[in-house]
Motif scaffolding. Structure first.
Motif, PDB file in Angstrom:
ATOM      1  N   THR A   1      42.009  51.183  45.396  1.00 56.57           N
ATOM      2  CA  THR A   1      42.818  49.982  45.244  1.00 56.57           C
ATOM      3  C   THR A   1      41.876  48.810  45.026  1.00 56.57           C
ATOM      4  O   THR A   1      40.962  48.581  45.807  1.00 56.57           O
ATOM      5  N   VAL A   2      42.108  48.095  43.927  1.00 53.53           N
ATOM      6  CA  VAL A   2      41.252  46.993  43.521  1.00 53.53           C
ATOM      7  C   VAL A   2      42.024  45.687  43.715  1.00 53.53           C
ATOM      8  O   VAL A   2      43.187  45.586  43.313  1.00 53.53           O
ATOM      9  N   LYS A   3      41.374  44.699  44.312  1.00 54.94           N
ATOM     10  CA  LYS A   3      42.009  43.408  44.569  1.00 54.94           C
ATOM     11  C   LYS A   3      41.587  42.388  43.521  1.00 54.94           C
ATOM     12  O   LYS A   3      40.446  42.397  43.055  1.00 54.94           O
ATOM     13  N   PHE A   4      42.533  41.510  43.178  1.00 55.50           N
ATOM     14  CA  PHE A   4      42.296  40.469  42.192  1.00 55.50           C
ATOM     15  C   PHE A   4      42.789  39.132  42.724  1.00 55.50           C
ATOM     16  O   PHE A   4      43.771  39.083  43.461  1.00 55.50           O
ATOM     17  N   LYS A   5      42.108  38.048  42.315  1.00 56.66           N
ATOM     18  CA  LYS A   5      42.528  36.685  42.620  1.00 56.66           C
ATOM     19  C   LYS A   5      42.732  35.936  41.308  1.00 56.66           C
ATOM     20  O   LYS A   5      42.013  36.172  40.335  1.00 56.66           O
ATOM     21  N   ILE A   6      43.690  35.032  41.328  1.00 51.20           N
ATOM     22  CA  ILE A   6      44.023  34.291  40.114  1.00 51.20           C
ATOM     23  C   ILE A   6      42.851  33.420  39.667  1.00 51.20           C
ATOM     24  O   ILE A   6      42.136  32.846  40.483  1.00 51.20           O
ATOM     25  N   GLU A   7      42.641  33.386  38.352  1.00 48.31           N
ATOM     26  CA  GLU A   7      41.639  32.487  37.780  1.00 48.31           C
ATOM     27  C   GLU A   7      42.330  31.325  37.082  1.00 48.31           C
ATOM     28  O   GLU A   7      42.030  30.173  37.336  1.00 48.31           O
ATOM     29  N   LYS A   8      43.271  31.666  36.181  1.00 48.97           N
ATOM     30  CA  LYS A   8      44.018  30.620  35.484  1.00 48.97           C
ATOM     31  C   LYS A   8      45.257  31.216  34.835  1.00 48.97           C
ATOM     32  O   LYS A   8      45.396  32.432  34.717  1.00 48.97           O
ATOM     33  N   GLU A   9      46.135  30.307  34.415  1.00 48.78           N
ATOM     34  CA  GLU A   9      47.327  30.715  33.677  1.00 48.78           C
ATOM     35  C   GLU A   9      47.129  30.363  32.209  1.00 48.78           C
ATOM     36  O   GLU A   9      46.597  29.310  31.882  1.00 48.78           O
ATOM     37  N   THR A  10      47.536  31.283  31.354  1.00 45.03           N
ATOM     38  CA  THR A  10      47.533  30.997  29.917  1.00 45.03           C
ATOM     39  C   THR A  10      48.986  30.823  29.489  1.00 45.03           C
ATOM     40  O   THR A  10      49.871  30.745  30.339  1.00 45.03           O
ATOM     41  N   LYS A  11      49.249  30.788  28.196  1.00 42.65           N
ATOM     42  CA  LYS A  11      50.604  30.524  27.722  1.00 42.65           C
ATOM     43  C   LYS A  11      51.632  31.519  28.279  1.00 42.65           C
ATOM     44  O   LYS A  11      52.654  31.117  28.824  1.00 42.65           O
ATOM     45  N   ASN A  12      51.347  32.814  28.157  1.00 45.34           N
ATOM     46  CA  ASN A  12      52.311  33.824  28.590  1.00 45.34           C
ATOM     47  C   ASN A  12      51.788  34.764  29.664  1.00 45.34           C
ATOM     48  O   ASN A  12      52.481  35.683  30.063  1.00 45.34           O
ATOM     49  N   THR A  13      50.543  34.558  30.073  1.00 44.95           N
ATOM     50  CA  THR A  13      49.939  35.485  31.030  1.00 44.95           C
ATOM     51  C   THR A  13      49.249  34.734  32.165  1.00 44.95           C
ATOM     52  O   THR A  13      49.042  33.535  32.102  1.00 44.95           O
ATOM     53  N   VAL A  14      48.911  35.512  33.182  1.00 44.40           N
ATOM     54  CA  VAL A  14      48.103  35.002  34.289  1.00 44.40           C
ATOM     55  C   VAL A  14      46.822  35.819  34.281  1.00 44.40           C
ATOM     56  O   VAL A  14      46.859  37.051  34.221  1.00 44.40           O
ATOM     57  N   LYS A  15      45.684  35.123  34.311  1.00 41.86           N
ATOM     58  CA  LYS A  15      44.390  35.791  34.282  1.00 41.86           C
ATOM     59  C   LYS A  15      43.871  35.944  35.705  1.00 41.86           C
ATOM     60  O   LYS A  15      43.787  34.969  36.454  1.00 41.86           O
ATOM     61  N   TYR A  16      43.558  37.186  36.085  1.00 40.97           N
ATOM     62  CA  TYR A  16      43.042  37.491  37.416  1.00 40.97           C
ATOM     63  C   TYR A  16      41.620  38.033  37.295  1.00 40.97           C
ATOM     64  O   TYR A  16      41.312  38.770  36.363  1.00 40.97           O
ATOM     65  N   ASN A  17      40.781  37.676  38.250  1.00 39.58           N
ATOM     66  CA  ASN A  17      39.429  38.228  38.340  1.00 39.58           C
ATOM     67  C   ASN A  17      39.360  39.157  39.537  1.00 39.58           C
ATOM     68  O   ASN A  17      39.890  38.856  40.604  1.00 39.58           O
ATOM     69  N   GLU A  18      38.658  40.264  39.348  1.00 42.35           N
ATOM     70  CA  GLU A  18      38.493  41.251  40.420  1.00 42.35           C
ATOM     71  C   GLU A  18      37.637  40.679  41.550  1.00 42.35           C
ATOM     72  O   GLU A  18      36.675  39.954  41.321  1.00 42.35           O
ATOM     73  N   VAL A  19      38.015  41.044  42.765  1.00 35.59           N
ATOM     74  CA  VAL A  19      37.218  40.717  43.945  1.00 35.59           C
ATOM     75  C   VAL A  19      36.568  42.028  44.372  1.00 35.59           C
ATOM     76  O   VAL A  19      37.187  42.839  45.062  1.00 35.59           O
ATOM     77  N   PRO A  20      35.330  42.290  43.930  1.00 27.82           N
ATOM     78  CA  PRO A  20      34.709  43.584  44.230  1.00 27.82           C
ATOM     79  C   PRO A  20      34.360  43.716  45.707  1.00 27.82           C
ATOM     80  O   PRO A  20      34.140  42.714  46.394  1.00 27.82           O
ATOM     81  N   ALA A  21      34.331  44.945  46.176  1.00 26.98           N
ATOM     82  CA  ALA A  21      33.915  45.217  47.549  1.00 26.98           C
ATOM     83  C   ALA A  21      32.463  44.779  47.698  1.00 26.98           C
ATOM     84  O   ALA A  21      31.687  44.825  46.732  1.00 26.98           O
ATOM     85  N   GLU A  22      32.102  44.364  48.882  1.00 25.81           N
ATOM     86  CA  GLU A  22      30.754  43.856  49.126  1.00 25.81           C
ATOM     87  C   GLU A  22      29.702  44.895  48.727  1.00 25.81           C
ATOM     88  O   GLU A  22      29.762  46.052  49.128  1.00 25.81           O
ATOM     89  N   GLY A  23      28.761  44.466  47.906  1.00 22.72           N
ATOM     90  CA  GLY A  23      27.677  45.344  47.476  1.00 22.72           C
ATOM     91  C   GLY A  23      28.053  46.295  46.351  1.00 22.72           C
ATOM     92  O   GLY A  23      27.260  47.156  45.971  1.00 22.72           O
ATOM     93  N   GLN A  24      29.268  46.182  45.798  1.00 22.22           N
ATOM     94  CA  GLN A  24      29.728  47.069  44.730  1.00 22.22           C
ATOM     95  C   GLN A  24      29.931  46.278  43.440  1.00 22.22           C
ATOM     96  O   GLN A  24      30.337  45.117  43.484  1.00 22.22           O
ATOM     97  N   PRO A  25      29.691  46.897  42.288  1.00 21.91           N
ATOM     98  CA  PRO A  25      29.987  46.219  41.023  1.00 21.91           C
ATOM     99  C   PRO A  25      31.495  46.261  40.755  1.00 21.91           C
ATOM    100  O   PRO A  25      32.206  47.108  41.316  1.00 21.91           O
ATOM    101  N   PRO A  26      32.000  45.375  39.907  1.00 23.79           N
ATOM    102  CA  PRO A  26      33.425  45.404  39.561  1.00 23.79           C
ATOM    103  C   PRO A  26      33.797  46.716  38.872  1.00 23.79           C
ATOM    104  O   PRO A  26      32.994  47.295  38.148  1.00 23.79           O
ATOM    105  N   ILE A  27      35.024  47.151  39.096  1.00 25.84           N
ATOM    106  CA  ILE A  27      35.529  48.370  38.463  1.00 25.84           C
ATOM    107  C   ILE A  27      36.300  48.013  37.195  1.00 25.84           C
ATOM    108  O   ILE A  27      36.151  48.659  36.166  1.00 25.84           O
ATOM    109  N   ILE A  28      37.116  46.980  37.262  1.00 25.02           N
ATOM    110  CA  ILE A  28      37.955  46.571  36.136  1.00 25.02           C
ATOM    111  C   ILE A  28      37.467  45.253  35.540  1.00 25.02           C
ATOM    112  O   ILE A  28      37.368  45.110  34.342  1.00 25.02           O
ATOM    113  N   GLY A  29      37.176  44.286  36.369  1.00 26.47           N
ATOM    114  CA  GLY A  29      36.711  42.984  35.887  1.00 26.47           C
ATOM    115  C   GLY A  29      37.848  41.990  35.800  1.00 26.47           C
ATOM    116  O   GLY A  29      38.352  41.516  36.806  1.00 26.47           O
TER     117      GLY A  29
END
Length: 75
Positions: free
Chosen positions: A25-53
């Motif tokens: 399970t990958v967690k994301f936090k909002i970065e910004k809203e675009t016209k029709n979408t919401v852009k989320y950035n992954e919150v990677p586990a400590e010491g781990q690289p992002p899985i999705i981005g």
């Protein structure tokens, strides 16, 4: 699960060449809203690289969610 049951499971997997189902399970936090979408950035586990981005979710589904979770299963 006891150690005994864990060992039996591993032996059965080796015998039958069965790979376990990986689930994450990958967690994301909002970065910004675009016209029709919401852009989320992954919150990677400590010491781990992002899985999705970065993840774009349609506004009609995302609503006002500032955080979302995505579960990935790899058989």
């Amino acid at each position: 699960m006891t150690y005994f049951h864990f060992c039996r499971l591993i032996l059965a997997m080796v015998k039958n060449k069965v790979e376990p189902i990986m689930e994450k399970t990958v967690k994301f936090k909002i970065e910004k809203e675009t016209k029709n979408t919401v852009k989320y950035n992954e919150v990677p586990a400590e010491g781990q690289p992002p899985i999705i981005g970065t993840l774009y979710v349609q506004k009609w589904f995302a609503g006002n969610a500032t955080e979302i979770e995505v579960t990935i299963k790899k058989p």
